[in-house]
Motif scaffolding. Structure first.
Motif, mmCIF file in Angstrom:
data_model
loop_
_atom_site.group_PDB
_atom_site.id
_atom_site.type_symbol
_atom_site.label_atom_id
_atom_site.label_comp_id
_atom_site.label_asym_id
_atom_site.label_seq_id
_atom_site.Cartn_x
_atom_site.Cartn_y
_atom_site.Cartn_z
ATOM 1 N N ARG A 32 39.969 34.719 46.142
ATOM 2 C CA ARG A 32 39.614 36.118 46.022
ATOM 3 C C ARG A 32 39.119 36.423 44.566
ATOM 4 N NH1 ARG A 32 44.797 36.785 48.276
ATOM 5 N NH2 ARG A 32 45.627 37.099 46.307
ATOM 6 N N ARG A 33 39.498 35.691 43.556
ATOM 7 C CA ARG A 33 38.748 35.806 42.292
ATOM 8 C C ARG A 33 37.388 35.243 42.291
ATOM 9 N NH1 ARG A 33 42.217 33.515 37.853
ATOM 10 N NH2 ARG A 33 40.959 34.846 36.508
ATOM 11 N N ALA A 34 37.191 34.058 43.120
ATOM 12 C CA ALA A 34 36.034 33.578 43.012
ATOM 13 C C ALA A 34 34.989 34.258 43.797
ATOM 14 C CB ALA A 34 36.182 32.096 43.751
ATOM 15 N N GLN A 35 35.424 34.902 44.779
ATOM 16 C CA GLN A 35 34.685 35.955 45.506
ATOM 17 C C GLN A 35 34.219 37.081 44.660
ATOM 18 O OE1 GLN A 35 36.659 36.395 49.070
ATOM 19 N NE2 GLN A 35 36.112 34.809 50.073
ATOM 20 N N ALA A 36 35.303 37.522 43.902
ATOM 21 C CA ALA A 36 35.058 38.571 43.162
ATOM 22 C C ALA A 36 34.047 38.169 41.699
ATOM 23 C CB ALA A 36 36.130 39.259 42.316
ATOM 24 N N PHE A 37 34.174 37.081 41.447
ATOM 25 C CA PHE A 37 33.269 36.543 40.381
ATOM 26 C C PHE A 37 31.785 36.742 40.748
ATOM 27 C CE2 PHE A 37 31.373 32.900 38.239
ATOM 28 C CZ PHE A 37 31.568 33.241 36.838
ATOM 29 N N VAL A 38 31.555 35.979 41.923
ATOM 30 C CA VAL A 38 29.994 35.890 42.475
ATOM 31 C C VAL A 38 29.461 37.126 43.048
ATOM 32 C CG1 VAL A 38 30.156 33.289 42.864
ATOM 33 C CG2 VAL A 38 30.660 34.958 44.554
ATOM 34 N N ARG A 39 30.436 38.164 43.503
ATOM 35 C CA ARG A 39 29.874 39.527 43.972
ATOM 36 C C ARG A 39 28.770 40.249 43.090
ATOM 37 N NH1 ARG A 39 34.571 41.941 44.794
ATOM 38 N NH2 ARG A 39 34.976 40.610 46.407
ATOM 39 N N PRO A 40 29.049 40.187 41.839
ATOM 40 C CA PRO A 40 27.872 41.225 41.367
ATOM 41 C C PRO A 40 26.456 40.325 41.096
ATOM 42 C CG PRO A 40 29.546 40.493 39.724
ATOM 43 C CD PRO A 40 30.172 40.009 40.832
ATOM 44 N N MET A 41 26.471 38.844 41.371
ATOM 45 C CA MET A 41 25.360 38.008 41.283
ATOM 46 C C MET A 41 24.583 38.034 42.514
ATOM 47 S SD MET A 41 26.844 34.809 39.484
ATOM 48 C CE MET A 41 28.595 34.974 38.408
ATOM 49 N N GLU A 42 23.956 39.282 42.757
ATOM 50 C CA GLU A 42 23.059 39.537 44.098
ATOM 51 C C GLU A 42 22.012 38.693 44.322
ATOM 52 O OE1 GLU A 42 22.278 43.494 43.444
ATOM 53 O OE2 GLU A 42 24.457 44.239 43.846
ATOM 54 N N TRP A 43 21.646 38.007 43.264
ATOM 55 C CA TRP A 43 20.230 37.055 43.377
ATOM 56 C C TRP A 43 20.487 35.697 43.958
ATOM 57 C CZ3 TRP A 43 22.772 38.539 38.902
ATOM 58 C CH2 TRP A 43 23.317 37.450 38.182
ATOM 59 N N LEU A 44 21.620 35.612 44.175
ATOM 60 C CA LEU A 44 22.165 33.973 44.526
ATOM 61 C C LEU A 44 21.832 34.010 46.049
ATOM 62 C CD1 LEU A 44 25.641 33.415 42.753
ATOM 63 C CD2 LEU A 44 23.366 32.374 42.265
ATOM 64 N N THR A 45 21.445 32.781 46.472
ATOM 65 C CA THR A 45 21.435 32.406 47.888
ATOM 66 C C THR A 45 22.882 32.355 48.590
ATOM 67 O OG1 THR A 45 21.275 30.226 47.588
ATOM 68 C CG2 THR A 45 19.124 31.573 47.731
ATOM 69 N N GLN A 54 33.149 27.622 45.434
ATOM 70 C CA GLN A 54 34.109 26.069 45.701
ATOM 71 C C GLN A 54 34.139 25.695 44.354
ATOM 72 O OE1 GLN A 54 35.462 25.318 48.469
ATOM 73 N NE2 GLN A 54 34.452 27.111 49.489
ATOM 74 N N HIS A 55 33.391 25.712 43.213
ATOM 75 C CA HIS A 55 33.819 25.150 42.140
ATOM 76 C C HIS A 55 34.900 25.846 41.283
ATOM 77 C CE1 HIS A 55 30.750 21.907 41.652
ATOM 78 N NE2 HIS A 55 29.587 22.618 42.184
ATOM 79 N N TYR A 56 34.376 27.307 41.658
ATOM 80 C CA TYR A 56 35.589 28.333 40.788
ATOM 81 C C TYR A 56 36.804 28.094 41.374
ATOM 82 C CZ TYR A 56 37.065 32.698 38.763
ATOM 83 O OH TYR A 56 38.048 33.697 38.014
ATOM 84 N N ILE A 57 36.870 27.900 42.734
ATOM 85 C CA ILE A 57 38.107 27.656 43.399
ATOM 86 C C ILE A 57 38.708 26.326 42.915
ATOM 87 C CG2 ILE A 57 39.556 27.103 45.612
ATOM 88 C CD1 ILE A 57 37.262 29.092 46.674
ATOM 89 N N ALA A 58 37.956 25.276 42.844
ATOM 90 C CA ALA A 58 38.375 24.089 42.292
ATOM 91 C C ALA A 58 38.892 23.966 40.986
ATOM 92 C CB ALA A 58 37.225 23.021 42.621
#
Length: 116
Positions: A32-45, A54-58
Motif C-alpha cells: 500500500r505504501r509503495a503504491q501511494a509513493f508512486v501514485r503522484p509520479m504520473e510520468w512513469l510507465t 517492487q524496490h520500495y516493497i523489498a
C-alpha cells in the motif's frame, strides 16, 4: 493447563501462524505504501511504476526484518536479565527464610534449655 500433552506443539504452531499473519500484514502495508509513493509520479510507465513499487516493497521488508530481529534480540536480552534478577531474589528470599527458621529454632532451644 500448560502441563497437557501437546500444549507446547500447539503453542509453537499458533506462534508460527501468528508470525505468518503478521508478516503478511507487513507485506500488504508495504505494498500500500509503495503504491501511494508512486501514485503522484504520473510520468512513469507501467513497467517503471512496477519496478519502483517492487524496490520500495523489498526495501521496506528488509527494514522490517531488521527491526524484528533487533526486537527479538532485545527480548532475549531482557529475558536473561529478568531471569538473573529472579534467581538473585529467590536466593535472597530463601536465605532470609532459612535465617528466620534458624533463629526460631535457636530461640526454641534456648527457651527449652532455660525451662529445664
Amino acid at each position: 493447563m500448560s502441563d497437557l500433552p501437546g500444549h507446547e506443539a500447539d503453542s509453537e504452531l499458533s506462534n508460527e501462524v501468528e508470525g505468518y499473519l503478521l508478516w503478511q500484514a507487513r507485506i500488504a502495508e508495504a505494498t500500500r505504501r509503495a503504491q501511494a509513493f508512486v501514485r503522484p509520479m504520473e510520468w512513469l510507465t507501467t513497467a517503471q511504476r512496477t519496478e519502483i513499487e517492487q524496490h520500495y516493497i523489498a526495501d521496506s521488508l528488509v527494514q522490517a526484518r531488521k527491526d524484528l530481529e533487533r526486537i527479538a534480540a532485545r527480548c532475549v536480552s531482557l529475558r536473561a536479565e529478568y531471569e538473573s534478577r529472579y534467581r538473585s531474589l529467590r536466593r535472597r528470599c530463601v536465605g532470609w527464610t532459612l535465617a528466620a527458621c534458624a533463629c526460631a529454632c535457636f530461640t526454641t532451644v534456648a527457651t527449652l534449655l532455660l525451662i529445664l
